[in-house]
Structure formats: C-alpha cells, structure tokens
Motif scaffolding. Sequence first.
Motif, PDB file in Angstrom:
ATOM      1  N   THR A   1      -0.563   7.690   1.608  1.00 29.24           N
ATOM      2  CA  THR A   1       0.470   7.228   2.546  1.00 29.24           C
ATOM      3  C   THR A   1       1.626   8.214   2.684  1.00 29.24           C
ATOM      4  OG1 THR A   1       1.554   5.881   0.859  1.00 29.24           O
ATOM      5  CG2 THR A   1      -0.052   4.775   2.298  1.00 29.24           C
ATOM      6  N   PHE A   2       1.728   9.180   1.777  1.00 29.65           N
ATOM      7  CA  PHE A   2       2.770  10.201   1.863  1.00 29.65           C
ATOM      8  C   PHE A   2       2.124  11.574   2.046  1.00 29.65           C
ATOM      9  CE2 PHE A   2       4.811   6.698  -0.372  1.00 29.65           C
ATOM     10  CZ  PHE A   2       5.944   6.557   0.403  1.00 29.65           C
TER      11      PHE A   2
ATOM     12  N   PHE B   1       0.819  -1.211   0.000  1.00 30.33           N
ATOM     13  CA  PHE B   1       0.000   0.000   0.000  1.00 30.33           C
ATOM     14  C   PHE B   1       0.853   1.261   0.000  1.00 30.33           C
ATOM     15  CE2 PHE B   1      -3.483  -2.481   2.474  1.00 30.33           C
ATOM     16  CZ  PHE B   1      -3.888  -3.109   1.307  1.00 30.33           C
ATOM     17  N   LEU B   2       2.090   1.166   0.494  1.00 31.29           N
ATOM     18  CA  LEU B   2       2.977   2.332   0.464  1.00 31.29           C
ATOM     19  C   LEU B   2       3.202   2.817  -0.968  1.00 31.29           C
ATOM     20  CD1 LEU B   2       5.705   1.463   3.107  1.00 31.29           C
ATOM     21  CD2 LEU B   2       4.023   3.298   3.238  1.00 31.29           C
ATOM     22  N   MET B   3       3.206   1.898  -1.902  1.00 24.16           N
ATOM     23  CA  MET B   3       3.456   2.252  -3.301  1.00 24.16           C
ATOM     24  C   MET B   3       2.179   2.540  -4.079  1.00 24.16           C
ATOM     25  SD  MET B   3       6.613   2.286  -3.366  1.00 24.16           S
ATOM     26  CE  MET B   3       7.080   2.351  -1.663  1.00 24.16           C
ATOM     27  N   THR B   4       1.041   2.046  -3.595  1.00 22.74           N
ATOM     28  CA  THR B   4      -0.187   2.164  -4.387  1.00 22.74           C
ATOM     29  C   THR B   4      -1.192   3.188  -3.850  1.00 22.74           C
ATOM     30  OG1 THR B   4      -1.256   0.332  -3.184  1.00 22.74           O
ATOM     31  CG2 THR B   4       0.000  -0.235  -5.173  1.00 22.74           C
TER      32      THR B   4
ATOM     33  N   PRO C   1      10.223  10.923   1.178  1.00 19.67           N
ATOM     34  CA  PRO C   1       9.968   9.839   2.137  1.00 19.67           C
ATOM     35  C   PRO C   1       9.078  10.247   3.307  1.00 19.67           C
ATOM     36  CG  PRO C   1      12.028  10.859   2.726  1.00 19.67           C
ATOM     37  CD  PRO C   1      11.466  11.636   1.537  1.00 19.67           C
ATOM     38  N   TYR C   2       8.326  11.351   3.194  1.00 20.26           N
ATOM     39  CA  TYR C   2       7.556  11.892   4.315  1.00 20.26           C
ATOM     40  C   TYR C   2       6.224  11.164   4.461  1.00 20.26           C
ATOM     41  CZ  TYR C   2      11.187  15.293   3.742  1.00 20.26           C
ATOM     42  OH  TYR C   2      12.410  15.879   3.608  1.00 20.26           O
TER      43      TYR C   2
ATOM     44  N   GLY D   1       0.602   6.366   6.150  1.00 20.08           N
ATOM     45  CA  GLY D   1       1.876   5.725   5.827  1.00 20.08           C
ATOM     46  C   GLY D   1       2.591   5.198   7.057  1.00 20.08           C
ATOM     47  N   ARG D   2       2.527   5.956   8.143  1.00 21.14           N
ATOM     48  CA  ARG D   2       3.149   5.499   9.389  1.00 21.14           C
ATOM     49  C   ARG D   2       2.444   4.252   9.918  1.00 21.14           C
ATOM     50  NH1 ARG D   2       3.111  11.174  10.026  1.00 21.14           N
ATOM     51  NH2 ARG D   2       1.438  11.119  11.558  1.00 21.14           N
ATOM     52  N   LEU D   3       1.138   4.174   9.709  1.00 19.62           N
ATOM     53  CA  LEU D   3       0.383   2.997  10.101  1.00 19.62           C
ATOM     54  C   LEU D   3       0.834   1.777   9.289  1.00 19.62           C
ATOM     55  CD1 LEU D   3      -2.197   1.849  11.637  1.00 19.62           C
ATOM     56  CD2 LEU D   3      -3.393   2.343   9.500  1.00 19.62           C
ATOM     57  N   VAL D   4       1.019   1.974   7.997  1.00 25.10           N
ATOM     58  CA  VAL D   4       1.372   0.871   7.106  1.00 25.10           C
ATOM     59  C   VAL D   4       2.809   0.394   7.326  1.00 25.10           C
ATOM     60  CG1 VAL D   4       1.768   0.253   4.679  1.00 25.10           C
ATOM     61  CG2 VAL D   4      -0.326   1.447   5.330  1.00 25.10           C
ATOM     62  N   ILE D   5       3.757   1.295   7.480  1.00 24.98           N
ATOM     63  CA  ILE D   5       5.164   0.907   7.568  1.00 24.98           C
ATOM     64  C   ILE D   5       5.421  -0.004   8.761  1.00 24.98           C
ATOM     65  CG2 ILE D   5       6.016   2.879   8.913  1.00 24.98           C
ATOM     66  CD1 ILE D   5       7.825   1.304   5.912  1.00 24.98           C
ATOM     67  N   LYS D   6       4.598   0.129   9.813  1.00 24.06           N
ATOM     68  CA  LYS D   6       4.778  -0.723  10.983  1.00 24.06           C
ATOM     69  C   LYS D   6       4.522  -2.191  10.665  1.00 24.06           C
ATOM     70  CE  LYS D   6       2.258   2.030  13.596  1.00 24.06           C
ATOM     71  NZ  LYS D   6       1.501   2.564  14.717  1.00 24.06           N
ATOM     72  N   ASP D   7       3.885  -2.479   9.547  1.00 22.04           N
ATOM     73  CA  ASP D   7       3.635  -3.876   9.190  1.00 22.04           C
ATOM     74  C   ASP D   7       4.917  -4.628   8.850  1.00 22.04           C
ATOM     75  OD1 ASP D   7       0.785  -5.445   7.984  1.00 22.04           O
ATOM     76  OD2 ASP D   7       0.733  -3.840   9.459  1.00 22.04           O
ATOM     77  N   ILE D   8       6.019  -3.927   8.687  1.00 21.04           N
ATOM     78  CA  ILE D   8       7.280  -4.627   8.474  1.00 21.04           C
ATOM     79  C   ILE D   8       7.630  -5.452   9.712  1.00 21.04           C
ATOM     80  CG2 ILE D   8       8.895  -2.831   9.235  1.00 21.04           C
ATOM     81  CD1 ILE D   8      10.333  -3.737   6.414  1.00 21.04           C
TER      82      ILE D   8
END
Length: 192
Positions: free
Chosen positions: A139-140, A132-135, A156-157, A162-169
């Motif tokens: 997210t930015f 989802f970060l890319m689509t 990269p802001y 986006g902060r919600l999604v990146i935590k899925d790593i």
Amino acid sequence: MYGLISFLAGLQNQFINFLRFAVFLVMVWIGGLKAFQYEADGIVPFVANSPVMSFFYSKKAPEYQQYKNPEGKTIQKNVDWHQVNGTYLFSYGLGTVIVGIGIGVLLGIWFPKIGLLSGVLTFGMSFVTLSFLMTTPETFVSNLGGDFPTPYFGFPYLSASGRLVIKDIIMLGSGLVIAADSAKRITLSINR
C-alpha cells in the motif's frame, strides 16, 4: 442565497437516497468483479497480510508475490497456485457478501431496518478494508533504488494499492450516514 440554502436543505432525504444508490452501485460492481480471476488475484496481498482475514488462504504471505498475474495476462502456473491457495473460492464468497450488503443499502430506501443493518455492515467492511493500509506492504511506495534515488517511498507515499484503499474512508462515512438516517426513520415510526 437563502433560497438556495433552503432548497438544498429540503433535498437532504433525496441526497441520502442518492448516497444509498452510489454505495449500492460501487458494492454491486466491485462485488460482482470478485467472480473474475483478475480481481480475485488482485485482492490476495490484502487478504494474505491481514491478521483478520489471512486464515481464508492456505498459503502464507509473502509467497503470493511469486504468483502474481498482471492485469490482462493469465499465467497458468499462477492460476493453479491460486486455486490451491483458495483465492477464487474466497473471492466468490466475498463478492457475494459485498453484493448482498450493496443490495441491502439500496433496499434501505424503503426498509429502514435493512438500511440500518446494511449501513453498519458497510461501516464494518470499510473499517476492515482501511486496516489494509497498516497490514499490506504494497500500500506504500517501495524503495526500488535506481540511478536517481528518491526520498519518496514508505509512509505517507501511497502506491496505487494504497490509493485504492484510502478511498474506503468515504464508504466508512457513507455507512455511518446511512445507518444514522435509517435509525432516525425507525425511531420516527416507533414514536408515531
């Protein structure tokens, strides 16, 4: 110092089980929230913009932007649009899948085959979420202009979404650890 290191090393299995519980808790909580209108509304930008998932909705992106319900507020015309879109039905199904994966992760404490499958599914679900970060444009940080233009927008802001999604790593890595530990336990039981 060596005693502390040995002590921590001896707790690896308990820490992996704690990780299983943590993943279970997050999955059941987030999956359970998918039964509520505000959560279903909130995932629309991610699903609508995803080339893998957008077919679940009847309306195409970016139409959803006109029908956002702010958290804590319900506007009936927006709810009506989401019902036609399939937002709520999809959210119920997704929530059920997420809760099921979470329960499977927890059951992996006692049943390594279920743990292996659930770990792999956690990895797969997190991989899709990270896409989802890319689509998803939301997210930015958007360039909204203003009296004092800022250079802090776009990649990269990360926005709140986006902060919600990146935590899925973290969930992605957790799925791999859970799958690997379950596979190890299956292998040990076969070799006995």
